[in-house]
Design a protein around this motif. Structure first.
Motif, short mmCIF file in Angstrom:
data_model
loop_
_atom_site.label_atom_id
_atom_site.label_comp_id
_atom_site.label_asym_id
_atom_site.label_seq_id
_atom_site.Cartn_x
_atom_site.Cartn_y
_atom_site.Cartn_z
N CYS A 83 0.78 -1.25 -0.13
CA CYS A 83 -0.06 -0.04 0.01
C CYS A 83 0.88 1.24 0.03
N ALA A 84 1.80 1.38 0.85
CA ALA A 84 3.00 2.49 1.01
C ALA A 84 3.60 2.74 -0.60
N LEU A 85 3.85 1.41 -1.08
CA LEU A 85 4.88 1.83 -2.30
C LEU A 85 3.75 2.25 -3.47
N GLN A 86 2.58 1.53 -3.51
CA GLN A 86 1.55 2.14 -4.49
C GLN A 86 1.36 3.67 -4.25
N PHE A 87 1.07 4.09 -3.02
CA PHE A 87 0.77 5.54 -2.62
C PHE A 87 1.85 6.46 -3.17
N SER A 88 3.23 5.80 -2.94
CA SER A 88 4.11 6.77 -3.42
C SER A 88 4.23 7.04 -5.16
N ALA A 89 3.53 6.27 -5.60
CA ALA A 89 3.64 6.29 -7.13
C ALA A 89 2.68 7.19 -7.74
N ILE A 90 1.67 7.50 -6.77
CA ILE A 90 0.55 8.30 -7.35
C ILE A 90 0.69 9.95 -7.47
N ALA A 91 0.21 10.20 -8.43
CA ALA A 91 0.27 11.93 -8.90
C ALA A 91 -0.92 12.32 -8.43
N LEU A 92 -1.17 13.22 -7.39
CA LEU A 92 -2.36 13.90 -7.24
C LEU A 92 -2.88 14.81 -8.20
N PRO A 93 -4.27 15.04 -8.25
CA PRO A 93 -5.19 14.39 -7.73
C PRO A 93 -5.30 12.94 -8.04
N VAL A 94 -5.72 11.95 -7.55
CA VAL A 94 -6.15 10.53 -7.97
C VAL A 94 -6.84 10.62 -9.04
N GLN A 95 -6.76 9.91 -10.14
CA GLN A 95 -7.52 9.91 -11.28
C GLN A 95 -8.23 8.84 -11.15
N THR A 96 -8.45 7.62 -10.60
CA THR A 96 -9.16 6.61 -10.75
C THR A 96 -9.00 5.83 -9.29
N SER A 97 -10.10 5.16 -8.99
CA SER A 97 -9.95 4.42 -7.76
C SER A 97 -9.09 3.19 -7.83
N HIS A 98 -8.93 2.94 -8.99
CA HIS A 98 -8.01 1.63 -9.25
C HIS A 98 -6.57 1.94 -8.83
N GLN A 99 -6.24 3.27 -8.66
CA GLN A 99 -4.83 3.50 -8.00
C GLN A 99 -4.87 3.17 -6.87
N LEU A 100 -5.91 3.12 -5.92
CA LEU A 100 -5.98 2.78 -4.81
C LEU A 100 -6.23 1.20 -4.23
N TRP A 101 -6.03 0.43 -5.07
CA TRP A 101 -6.34 -0.90 -5.05
C TRP A 101 -5.75 -1.65 -3.89
N PRO A 102 -4.56 -1.25 -3.34
CA PRO A 102 -4.00 -2.34 -2.27
C PRO A 102 -5.00 -2.26 -1.09
N VAL A 103 -5.61 -1.15 -0.66
CA VAL A 103 -6.50 -0.87 0.40
C VAL A 103 -7.50 -1.85 0.47
N GLY A 104 -8.16 -2.02 -0.82
CA GLY A 104 -9.40 -2.82 -0.72
C GLY A 104 -8.81 -4.15 -0.75
N ALA A 105 -7.84 -4.60 -1.79
CA ALA A 105 -7.53 -6.15 -2.02
C ALA A 105 -6.95 -6.69 -1.15
N SER A 106 -6.23 -5.97 -0.29
CA SER A 106 -5.40 -6.56 1.11
C SER A 106 -6.27 -7.04 2.12
N VAL A 107 -7.44 -6.68 2.14
CA VAL A 107 -8.50 -7.06 3.07
C VAL A 107 -8.56 -8.56 3.01
N LEU A 108 -8.66 -9.04 1.69
CA LEU A 108 -8.93 -10.63 1.90
C LEU A 108 -7.88 -11.26 2.38
N PRO A 109 -6.41 -11.22 2.12
CA PRO A 109 -5.57 -12.14 3.00
C PRO A 109 -5.84 -11.91 4.51
N TYR A 110 -5.97 -10.67 4.99
CA TYR A 110 -6.44 -10.47 6.56
C TYR A 110 -7.79 -10.96 6.89
#
Length: 341
Positions: A82-109
């Motif tokens: 999640c931290a690596l993905q956020f570091s590569a995002i240029a603001l403003p966020v263009q699409t919710s796909h760019q925030l994918w680790p937040v939602g995707a990571s809940v499944l392993p947990y």
């Protein structure tokens, strides 16, 4: 068969690997869909690699509860992704796909909770929120943004926690009952086999002893041949008690024939062949039969040695002309050439 809720869900089958592969592929497709919008592509690749690592470790690692090392890898991999993905995002966020680790990571947990690591699952879920808060704080965004993209993770975590405290114990009970039924079936089979062996021995004993008992019950006088037969039968019955490891149809016949020839046969069993391979036992019996059949007078002593010896059986025959010794190893082979004296 051992197992638990993880096994009950079919997570150890090829179908689970197929579904996991599809989920990982769909998740990876999200950052690829907005590939041109990132400021640092290696960070996105690193985030993808960490997320895939967490998924593979979750599926591939056996054992419930999940081993500690695997739990730590999963708990740390997703927030780092999640931290690596956020570091590569240029603001403003263009699409919710760019925030994918937040939602995707809940499944392993979520599945960490199912695999008896409830605390670790919540630590991971909370860490996603903390990473999101740190990102929004460093980039000047409102904290509500971090809460809004991570609060939805609480639902699956609560659901998996409820599953872990209700269904997981039930799954343990199911497998415990299955193991108990398997053990009980094995005990019943063993008892049935023991009864079958006992019945077979009783029938064999009846065939051997009844004619002699009937003859004894009829009263004397007894012929010399009958008395000799009684003595041979008595010796055989003694052998079955004193040397159970030397009981077998072919060996019994050879010993009986030797005794009828006037050879004194003594059998001793000190337990060295208990639990041995039936094939090896049969090979040893055949060696003994060949030796006993070759004795025409004197004494033959057959002894199964105690456990732990290099040799398994010794056969010593002494007649009017010479004495001979045969040593058999635990595989039924001669440990050394037969000695004559």
């Amino acid at each position: 068969m051992s197992g638990g809720a993880w096994t009950l869900l079919g997570a150890r089958t090829w179908v689970a690997w197929l579904l996991a592969g599809c989920y990982l592929a769909a998740t990876v497709a999200q950052p690829l869909a907005s590939w041109g919008a990132y400021t640092c592509h290696w960070a996105v690749v690193g985030a993808i690699a960490l997320f895939v690592l967490a998924g593979v470790v979750l599926i591939a690692t056996p054992g419930d509860p999940l081993p500690l090392w695997a739990t730590i890898v999963i708990v740390l991999a997703c927030p780092l992704a999640c931290a690596l993905q956020f570091s590569a995002i240029a603001l403003p966020v263009q699409t919710s796909h760019q925030l994918w680790p937040v939602g995707a990571s809940v499944l392993p947990y979520t599945f960490l909770c199912v695999r008896r690591r409830i605390l670790a699952g919540w630590i991971g879920g909370i860490s996603l929120t903390l990473v999101s808060l740190a990102w929004t704080g460093l980039t000047g965004q409102p904290a509500g943004t971090a809460i809004s993209i991570s609060i939805l993770n609480a639902g699956p975590l609560m659901m998996s926690t409820l599953f872990a405290v209700t269904i997981v114990p039930a799954a343990d009970t199911i497998y415990r009952l299955r193991a108990e039924n398997t053990r009980r079936a094995a005990d019943d089979a063993a008892a049935g086999a023991a009864l079958a062996v006992r019945d077979a021995r009783l029938r064999r004993l009846d065939r051997l002893v009844r004619p002699a008992l009937d003859r004894i019950a009829a009263g004397p006088p007894f012929l010399d041949a009958e008395i000799s037969g009684f003595l041979v039968l008595e010796a055989h019955l003694r052998d079955t008690l004193r040397a159970p490891g030397l009981v077998g149809a072919e060996l019994d016949a050879a010993v009986r024939a030797a005794r009828e020839r006037g050879v004194r046969v003594r059998l001793h069993d000190d337990g060295g062949l208990t639990g041995s391979d039936p094939v090896v036992r049969e090979r040893i019996h055949q060696r003994i039969v060949a030796e006993v059949n070759g004795v025409t007078d004197g004494t033959v002593t057959v002894r199964i040695l105690p456990p732990g010896r290099r040799r398994a059986v010794t056969v010593v025959s002494s007649g009017a002309e010479a004495a001979r010794r045969l040593d058999l190893g635990r595989d039924g082979a001669l440990t050394q050439p037969a000695k004559s004296a």
